[in-house]
Enzyme design. Structure first.
Site, PDB file in Angstrom:
ATOM      1  N   CYS A   1      39.060  38.603  28.392  1.00 24.80           N
ATOM      2  CA  CYS A   1      39.520  37.802  29.540  1.00 24.80           C
ATOM      3  C   CYS A   1      38.722  36.650  29.447  1.00 24.80           C
ATOM      4  O   CYS A   1      39.021  35.905  28.451  1.00 24.80           O
ATOM      5  CB  CYS A   1      39.130  38.613  30.814  1.00 24.80           C
ATOM      6  SG  CYS A   1      40.031  37.664  32.158  1.00 24.80           S
TER       7      CYS A   1
ATOM      8  N   HIS B   1      40.767  44.239  30.637  1.00 27.91           N
ATOM      9  CA  HIS B   1      39.271  44.850  30.675  1.00 27.91           C
ATOM     10  C   HIS B   1      39.231  46.209  30.348  1.00 27.91           C
ATOM     11  O   HIS B   1      39.189  47.209  31.185  1.00 27.91           O
ATOM     12  CB  HIS B   1      38.708  44.383  32.201  1.00 27.91           C
ATOM     13  CG  HIS B   1      38.509  43.144  32.461  1.00 27.91           C
ATOM     14  ND1 HIS B   1      37.275  42.518  32.273  1.00 27.91           N
ATOM     15  CD2 HIS B   1      39.233  42.208  33.093  1.00 27.91           C
ATOM     16  CE1 HIS B   1      37.242  41.575  32.776  1.00 27.91           C
ATOM     17  NE2 HIS B   1      38.471  41.041  33.304  1.00 27.91           N
TER      18      HIS B   1
ATOM     19  N   GLU C   1      36.989  47.846  29.370  1.00 30.44           N
ATOM     20  CA  GLU C   1      35.684  48.691  29.718  1.00 30.44           C
ATOM     21  C   GLU C   1      35.696  49.250  31.145  1.00 30.44           C
ATOM     22  O   GLU C   1      34.762  49.982  31.535  1.00 30.44           O
ATOM     23  CB  GLU C   1      34.620  47.528  29.466  1.00 30.44           C
ATOM     24  CG  GLU C   1      34.413  46.639  30.764  1.00 30.44           C
ATOM     25  CD  GLU C   1      35.362  45.473  30.774  1.00 30.44           C
ATOM     26  OE1 GLU C   1      36.219  45.278  29.644  1.00 30.44           O
ATOM     27  OE2 GLU C   1      35.455  44.561  31.409  1.00 30.44           O
TER      28      GLU C   1
HETATM   29  N1  GLN Z   1      39.514  33.351  35.303  1.00 28.31           N
HETATM   30  C1  GLN Z   1      38.362  33.393  34.579  1.00 28.31           C
HETATM   31  C2  GLN Z   1      38.011  32.267  33.562  1.00 28.31           C
HETATM   32  O1  GLN Z   1      38.801  31.308  33.650  1.00 28.31           O
HETATM   33  C3  GLN Z   1      38.575  34.698  33.687  1.00 28.31           C
HETATM   34  C4  GLN Z   1      38.516  36.097  34.691  1.00 28.31           C
HETATM   35  C5  GLN Z   1      37.857  37.085  34.099  1.00 28.31           C
HETATM   36  O2  GLN Z   1      37.043  37.178  32.963  1.00 28.31           O
HETATM   37  N2  GLN Z   1      38.168  38.271  34.662  1.00 28.31           N
HETATM   38  O3  GLN Z   1      37.224  32.401  32.796  1.00 28.31           O
END
Ligand code: GLN
Length: 201
Positions: free
Chosen positions: A81, A179, A181
């Protein structure tokens, strides 16, 4: 046989869940907050969080340059992410001064799924291997375009956002929009630890 030592960037995000997942697949996981903690690790996880904040914290903790250098030298890394955003060479919808560590020849779009769908779950096929993997997306990015060296490991299938790329690998770098995890499905962590082992041989 002792497993490889893998750092988990511990400036923000779900560090504990990554440590637990890595330990479950036979690695020795250590939180990393200081430059000296980069020594002796053979792999690095960059968790989710908020990429603009992570960028600032990396600089505040004087970790940005040393970590980038280790990545350029071939440290095996997995970004989830916000971690995926940190590993991307190009970011769409970045803030004006946002920097990434880079290395992955991709463009990722931040918050790509829009405000109305803050988070959602979908079944995906990871690396062509059944059974389906439950993927959890939280204000996630998607990969908008990939360079020639990048292998696409997963796309959304059917429904909204059909065909969007959500997992990629290029050499020593692995990244997912989602994610793993938080679900207990250890296949992404296991794949990553295999990459670390291969590189160490
Ligand atoms: N929207 C977040 C960003 O721009 C990422 C979100 C996340 O890691 N759950 O970093």
């Amino acid at each position: 046989m002792t497993g490889p030592t893998i750092g988990v960037l511990a400036l923000q995000g779900d560090v504990r869940e990554h440590v637990r997942a890595l330990e479950s697949v036979g690695a020795h996981a250590v939180p990393v907050r200081r430059e000296r903690e980069l020594h002796g690790i053979q792999g690095m996880v960059i968790p989710g969080g908020e990429s603009t904040v992570m960028d600032k914290l990396l600089r505040a903790f004087e970790l940005f340059d040393p970590l980038q250098e280790r990545l350029r030298e071939g440290l095996v890394a997995y970004g989830s992410c916000a971690g995926m955003i940190m590993l991307a060479d190009r970011v769409a919808d970045a803030t004006a001064d946002q920097r990434t560590l880079g290395g992955l020849d991709v463009t990722v779009r931040r918050n790509a799924f829009g405000r109305q769908v803050d988070s959602f779950e979908r079944d995906i096929t990871y690396a062509g291997s059944p059974p389906p993997m439950r993927a959890v997306f939280i204000r996630a990015p998607w990969v908008e375009d990939v360079g020639p060296q990048v292998e696409v490991l997963a796309r959304l299938e059917g429904g909204g956002f059909d065909g969007r790329v959500v997992a990629v690998r290029q050499g020593t770098l692995l990244a997912t929009s989602f994610h793993p995890e938080v679900t207990g499905d250890l296949r992404v962590h296991s794949h990553f630890v295999d990459l670390v082992r291969q590189r160490a041989q």
